[in-house]
Scaffold this motif. Structure first.
Motif, PDB file in Angstrom:
ATOM      1  N   THR A 346     -64.182  33.746 -60.850  1.00  0.00           N
ATOM      2  CA  THR A 346     -64.736  32.902 -61.854  1.00  0.00           C
ATOM      3  C   THR A 346     -64.221  33.235 -63.159  1.00  0.00           C
ATOM      4  OG1 THR A 346     -66.638  34.234 -62.460  1.00  0.00           O
ATOM      5  CG2 THR A 346     -66.671  33.476 -60.269  1.00  0.00           C
ATOM      6  N   ASN A 347     -64.559  32.290 -64.355  1.00  0.00           N
ATOM      7  CA  ASN A 347     -64.330  32.380 -65.589  1.00  0.00           C
ATOM      8  C   ASN A 347     -65.303  33.558 -66.295  1.00  0.00           C
ATOM      9  OD1 ASN A 347     -66.618  30.995 -65.911  1.00  0.00           O
ATOM     10  ND2 ASN A 347     -65.378  29.132 -66.966  1.00  0.00           N
ATOM     11  N   SER A 348     -66.250  34.296 -65.449  1.00  0.00           N
ATOM     12  CA  SER A 348     -66.948  35.453 -65.845  1.00  0.00           C
ATOM     13  C   SER A 348     -66.848  36.751 -65.494  1.00  0.00           C
ATOM     14  CB  SER A 348     -68.426  34.870 -66.131  1.00  0.00           C
ATOM     15  OG  SER A 348     -68.890  34.477 -64.649  1.00  0.00           O
ATOM     16  N   LEU A 349     -65.505  37.004 -64.669  1.00  0.00           N
ATOM     17  CA  LEU A 349     -65.532  38.152 -63.641  1.00  0.00           C
ATOM     18  C   LEU A 349     -63.944  38.606 -64.012  1.00  0.00           C
ATOM     19  CD1 LEU A 349     -66.025  40.251 -61.451  1.00  0.00           C
ATOM     20  CD2 LEU A 349     -65.425  38.221 -59.890  1.00  0.00           C
ATOM     21  N   GLY A 350     -63.924  40.034 -64.593  1.00  0.00           N
ATOM     22  CA  GLY A 350     -62.512  40.490 -64.489  1.00  0.00           C
ATOM     23  C   GLY A 350     -62.760  42.094 -64.175  1.00  0.00           C
ATOM     24  N   PHE A 351     -62.063  42.982 -64.918  1.00  0.00           N
ATOM     25  CA  PHE A 351     -62.087  44.472 -64.459  1.00  0.00           C
ATOM     26  C   PHE A 351     -61.594  45.286 -65.459  1.00  0.00           C
ATOM     27  CE2 PHE A 351     -57.825  43.092 -64.003  1.00  0.00           C
ATOM     28  CZ  PHE A 351     -56.776  44.179 -63.889  1.00  0.00           C
ATOM     29  N   ARG A 352     -61.754  46.756 -65.263  1.00  0.00           N
ATOM     30  CA  ARG A 352     -61.276  47.690 -66.052  1.00  0.00           C
ATOM     31  C   ARG A 352     -60.767  48.845 -64.994  1.00  0.00           C
ATOM     32  NH1 ARG A 352     -64.610  49.773 -70.525  1.00  0.00           N
ATOM     33  NH2 ARG A 352     -66.015  47.920 -70.199  1.00  0.00           N
ATOM     34  N   LEU A 353     -59.788  49.350 -65.571  1.00  0.00           N
ATOM     35  CA  LEU A 353     -58.861  50.388 -64.742  1.00  0.00           C
ATOM     36  C   LEU A 353     -59.709  51.678 -64.952  1.00  0.00           C
ATOM     37  CD1 LEU A 353     -55.292  49.340 -65.420  1.00  0.00           C
ATOM     38  CD2 LEU A 353     -56.580  48.928 -63.295  1.00  0.00           C
ATOM     39  N   LEU A 354     -59.590  52.786 -63.458  1.00  0.00           N
ATOM     40  CA  LEU A 354     -59.659  54.000 -63.722  1.00  0.00           C
ATOM     41  C   LEU A 354     -58.372  54.673 -63.501  1.00  0.00           C
ATOM     42  CD1 LEU A 354     -62.590  55.953 -61.935  1.00  0.00           C
ATOM     43  CD2 LEU A 354     -60.096  56.495 -61.353  1.00  0.00           C
ATOM     44  N   ARG A 355     -58.349  55.819 -64.055  1.00  0.00           N
ATOM     45  CA  ARG A 355     -57.104  56.538 -63.818  1.00  0.00           C
ATOM     46  C   ARG A 355     -57.575  58.073 -63.149  1.00  0.00           C
ATOM     47  NH1 ARG A 355     -53.782  60.489 -67.317  1.00  0.00           N
ATOM     48  NH2 ARG A 355     -51.417  60.385 -66.553  1.00  0.00           N
ATOM     49  N   VAL A 356     -56.853  58.277 -62.112  1.00  0.00           N
ATOM     50  CA  VAL A 356     -57.307  59.246 -61.263  1.00  0.00           C
ATOM     51  C   VAL A 356     -57.139  60.748 -62.002  1.00  0.00           C
ATOM     52  CG1 VAL A 356     -57.089  60.534 -59.080  1.00  0.00           C
ATOM     53  CG2 VAL A 356     -57.192  57.966 -59.134  1.00  0.00           C
ATOM     54  N   ALA A 357     -57.880  61.614 -61.869  1.00  0.00           N
ATOM     55  CA  ALA A 357     -57.562  62.884 -62.333  1.00  0.00           C
ATOM     56  C   ALA A 357     -56.942  63.901 -61.296  1.00  0.00           C
ATOM     57  CB  ALA A 357     -58.860  63.558 -62.882  1.00  0.00           C
ATOM     58  N   ASN A 358     -55.737  64.450 -61.970  1.00  0.00           N
ATOM     59  CA  ASN A 358     -54.891  64.991 -60.894  1.00  0.00           C
ATOM     60  C   ASN A 358     -55.326  66.661 -60.721  1.00  0.00           C
ATOM     61  OD1 ASN A 358     -52.998  62.851 -60.458  1.00  0.00           O
ATOM     62  ND2 ASN A 358     -51.820  63.602 -62.640  1.00  0.00           N
TER      63      ASN A 358
END
Length: 358
Positions: A346-358
């Motif tokens: 939809t035009n109201s759905l996106g995302f953000r990213l997680l970077r895994v801790a090593n």
């Protein structure tokens, strides 16, 4: 005679803080007359229990520099941001904020219903992680699309959905670059399915700068919550909502479906520039509002399916969180979530990213 070498000295109000220059440790405060090459350098000063100090200086040949640094203690509701420095992706220029693991506060509210569930300690905690301070932008998605030639499900399967007075309607020709309204490259990308997001993540993981994924619903909530018991990033006064989140407010009240809205006006009837409003205490922008964000589920499916979007009874549901520019106030809480078909775009759905801790 040649010019003397360039040098830098650093002191701070807190002793024994660690100094990094261009990502390399160079010593502990105080530092006196450290040789440094001419050019631009990025300086980080970190100390457990204090906010990271970051600056960039342009060193001239033969000059000496002295920095007196004031480190500010982390407040109680910032306690999750400790022991590690933030990180910036060199390719996408995306900042990732370090979040120290811990446990969610007391109770969680499922699916925007207002029903509170007491969480046990063992099911209530997350490990440390990095999370992008903003949602992935149109410009970042464009870079991915240009490099890979990838076409989204909206582009190959009849478009994306928009919300109308009669409900959700799939519209041919609508996709991430044509969401139905004007979107500069610094707005959050929309019109993307879970498959599209996972393809993007495979691409960024191939660059060798870390391991990335979507946050789980608990990780997302932990970053959002930032120790606010009311589940939002501001105090209870609703007129302040527009300072922190691009939500359904006075600017959208005449758009479908004309449901409930906040009394304030953020001036954004659709998406807004990422990072243009106030962040929460951990530094995350648009954690509530702007666009819903895809998340992975962190435990067993705990409730009946409910979606504020297109549905498919046969499909497994996935979690989205955070509300959006057209989501009513009941969804603008860290604990609220919806379950939707993984093919939803939809035009109201996106995302953000997680970077895994090593």
């Amino acid at each position: 005679r040649g010019k003397p070498p360039s040098s830098i000295s650093l002191d701070a109000n807190i002793k024994e803080a660690t100094v990094q220059i261009d990502g390399q440790p160079v010593g502990i405060i105080p530092i006196i007359n450290l040789a440094i090459s001419p050019g631009e350098h990025r300086i980080l000063v970190t100390k457990e229990g204090y906010n990271t100090y970051e600056t960039t200086i342009n060193v001239l040949e033969g000059k000496g520099y002295h920095l007196s640094i004031q480190l500010e203690p982390i407040q109680g509701n910032q306690a999750a941001k400790r022991n590690q420095q933030d990180w910036r992706d060199p390719d996408m220029k995306q900042k990732f904020i370090w979040v120290l693991g811990g446990c969610l506060d007391v109770e969680s509210t499922n699916q925007g219903t207002g029903e509170h569930t007491k969480l046990s300690e063992e099911n209530n905690c997350v490990d440390s992680f990095w999370l992008s301070d903003t949602e992935v932008t149109v410009g970042q998605w464009r870079k991915f699309a240009n490099e890979t030639g990838y076409k989204t499900e909206a582009e190959t399967d009849g478009g994306a959905w928009i919300r109308t007075e009669s409900g959700w309607m799939k519209q041919e020709g609508m996709f991430w670059d044509k969401p139905g309204f004007s979107q500069p490259d610094d707005h959050p990308v929309t019109g993307i399915s879970l498959k599209d997001v996972e393809t993007f993540i495979k691409w960024i993981n191939s660059k060798g700068v870390g391991t990335f994924r979507l946050p789980t619903d608990k990780e997302w909530e932990f970053a959002c919550q930032a120790r606010f018991s009311n589940g939002r990033n501001w105090e209870l006064e609703e007129t302040e909502a527009c300072q922190y989140g691009n939500l359904a407010d006075a600017s959208i009240r005449m758009k479908p479906p004309k449901s409930t809205f906040f009394l304030c006006d953020d001036g954004n009837p659709e998406t807004s520039k990422t990072g243009s409003l106030k962040p929460n205490p951990l530094g995350f922008y648009d954690i509530l509002g702007n666009v819903w964000e895809w998340c992975y589920e962190s435990g067993p499916n705990a409730g009946a399916n409910r979606g504020d979007g297109p549905t498919s009874a046969a499909a497994q549901r996935h979690i989205i969180r955070g509300g959006s520019w057209n989501a009513s106030p009941e969804f603008a809480r860290c604990q609220s979530q919806l379950r939707v078909d993984p093919a939803t775009r939809t035009n109201s759905l996106g995302f953000r990213l997680l970077r895994v801790a090593n």
